[in-house]
Design an enzyme around this catalytic site. Structure first.
Site, short mmCIF file in Angstrom:
data_model
loop_
_atom_site.label_atom_id
_atom_site.label_comp_id
_atom_site.label_asym_id
_atom_site.label_seq_id
_atom_site.Cartn_x
_atom_site.Cartn_y
_atom_site.Cartn_z
N ASP A 143 -6.97 3.36 12.57
CA ASP A 143 -5.67 4.02 12.54
C ASP A 143 -5.68 5.37 11.82
OD1 ASP A 143 -4.37 2.15 14.12
OD2 ASP A 143 -4.07 0.80 12.43
N ASP A 173 0.82 -1.22 0.00
CA ASP A 173 0.00 0.00 0.00
C ASP A 173 0.85 1.27 0.00
OD1 ASP A 173 -2.40 -1.36 -0.01
OD2 ASP A 173 -2.58 -1.38 2.18
N ARG A 193 0.25 4.66 17.20
CA ARG A 193 -0.17 5.67 16.22
C ARG A 193 0.10 7.11 16.62
NH1 ARG A 193 0.67 2.22 12.51
NH2 ARG A 193 -0.83 0.52 12.41
N SER A 206 -3.81 -9.36 7.42
CA SER A 206 -3.22 -8.04 7.62
C SER A 206 -2.63 -8.03 9.03
CB SER A 206 -4.30 -6.97 7.49
OG SER A 206 -3.85 -5.78 8.11
N1 ARG Z 1 -7.94 -3.47 15.65
C1 ARG Z 1 -6.72 -2.95 16.13
C2 ARG Z 1 -6.81 -1.48 16.43
O1 ARG Z 1 -7.68 -0.85 15.94
C3 ARG Z 1 -5.57 -3.21 15.19
C4 ARG Z 1 -5.67 -2.53 13.85
C5 ARG Z 1 -4.57 -2.89 12.87
N2 ARG Z 1 -4.57 -4.30 12.58
C6 ARG Z 1 -3.98 -4.89 11.55
N3 ARG Z 1 -4.03 -6.18 11.51
N4 ARG Z 1 -3.38 -4.22 10.62
O2 ARG Z 1 -6.02 -0.96 17.17
#
Ligand code: ARG
Length: 389
Positions: free
Chosen positions: A121, A13, A92, A173
């Site tokens: 995110d 990405d 983040r 992912s």
């Molecule tokens: N659900 C989790 C959050 O919102 C992780 C998000 C990212 N997960 C991922 N497999 N890329 O903090």
């Protein structure tokens, strides 16, 4: 020229983001954060260059991540919806801070990220960046570009002679850092299907986990973990060590259908042995040291803290206020916890603290009881009084 600082992971990405943004007249500066994920930065760096990046910054943020994000969250005992120890969510705001700092340094007017339009995110990065510098403009290519599938992205890169190893079919992912791994997509999208073994990154399965139980002690000083089995460790080594030890027992795996902040439910599995061991151990010292009222207030604060982290509200007055309260409760959270690790789980089997409020002479049902039983009757009458007609 328009200039943008992109949060770049080196994956499909964000590699597309570099090219896509440069095709739209941006000078693209890439930023890669090392939060303890397994990585090989050099192919990612090369790819960014080929895709047109003018500069790539790689920052080792592990110490800062641990000190200012992980440890405060541990002191809070923050767990979202009973299962998620927030590894991704905690990273983040730190990434956002560096995007903003680099934008200032590079005199860029824009920041960009590779988050999708339905995840958490994007919110965390954008809200943090807006709070830190409302003048910076934000671009989220994945929300607006023409590609609908991974295959289209792969084709786009191939067309521009940007190589990326996507031979292995991407099943999940994954987002990983030192505090844990988050895994979603693929078969996991059906909440009825048991998560397959190949979804996990480093923890042992129930079948493969060590079967002989072991005991382990974790020492805390003022709310911070400082030793394992009597040996001092810095926080980073201590977390890494607990991930290895706990991972071998299959500890810290959770499977959660969670409420995302943009209003949909999603299913994600997590691996976070150190986080689960440390939060549980930390709570045990608190159980000895905190008075009942503070302990109960702090339980509620843990829920609020997890929500704040999950909702991307790190740089807010409400988060600072909670930190102040939590820090005020941690001065005496010093002591040792004894854990028993067994196949697939663990239990806290002992705890001690020089600041313990536990008094055996008051609790005992054996010899040496100093509790004045005769006072109980009047206590109960007073306790019930407000409810009596
Ligand atoms: N659900 C989790 C959050 O919102 C992780 C998000 C990212 N997960 C991922 N497999 N890329 O903090």
């Amino acid at each position: 020229m328009k200039k943008v600082v992109l949060a770049y992971s080196g994956g499909l990405d964000t590699a597309c983001c570099v090219k896509w943004l440069s095709e739209r007249g941006f000078e693209v500066v890439c930023f890669m954060a090392d939060l303890g994920q397994p990585h090989n930065f050099s192919p990612a760096k090369k790819r960014a260059k080929i895709a047109g990046a003018s500069r790539i910054y790689i920052r080792d943020l592990k110490q800062e991540f641990i000190r200012y994000f992980i440890l405060p969250s541990l002191k809070a005992n923050a767990i979202y919806e009973d299962k998620y120890t927030l590894a991704t969510a905690l990273g983040r705001p730190l990434i956002a801070k560096y995007l903003v700092d680099l934008a200032h340094k590079e005199k860029a007017q824009y920041i960009a990220h590779g988050c999708t339009g339905k995840g958490n995110d994007q919110v965390r990065i954008e809200v943090s960046s807006m709070i830190l510098d409302p003048k910076l403009k934000i671009i989220a290519p994945l929300r607006i570009w023409e590609f609908k599938t991974r295959e289209e992205e792969i084709k786009y890169l191939a067309k521009h002679k940007i190589t990326i190893d996507v031979t292995k079919k991407k099943l999940y992912s994954i987002d990983e850092n030192i505090w844990g791994v988050s895994i979603e997509c693929g078969v996991l999208e059906d909440p009825w299907i048991e998560s397959p073994d190949d979804a996990y990154r480093f923890t042992a399965s129930l079948v493969g986990a060590k079967s002989k139980p072991i005991y382990l002690t974790i020492g805390f000083k003022a709310g911070i973990p400082v030793e394992i089995n009597g040996k001092a460790y810095c926080a980073m080594d201590l977390i890494k060590k607990l991930n290895v030890i706990g991972g071998a027992f299959g500890i810290g795996r959770t499977d959660l259908v969670e409420n995302r902040l943009i209003g949909i439910k999603s299913r994600e599995i997590y691996e976070a042995p150190a986080a689960h061991l440390l939060i549980a151990a930390h709570k045990e010292i608190e159980s000895l040291v905190l008075d009942r009222n503070t302990a109960h207030k702090k339980q509620k604060a843990a829920l609020d803290y997890a929500d704040i982290v999950y909702y991307g509200l790190w740089y807010t007055p409400q988060k600072n206020k909670l930190d102040n309260f939590i820090n005020a409760t941690q001065k005496k959270i010093t002591g040792i916890v004894r854990l028993k690790l067994f196949k697939g789980g663990f239990a806290c089997v002992g705890r001690k603290s020089p600041y313990s409020l536990y008094k055996k002479e008051l609790a005992t049902y054996g010899k040496g009881d100093k509790f004045d039983h005769s006072k109980a009757e009047s206590f109960i009458k007073n306790w019930a009084k407000p409810y009596l007609k």
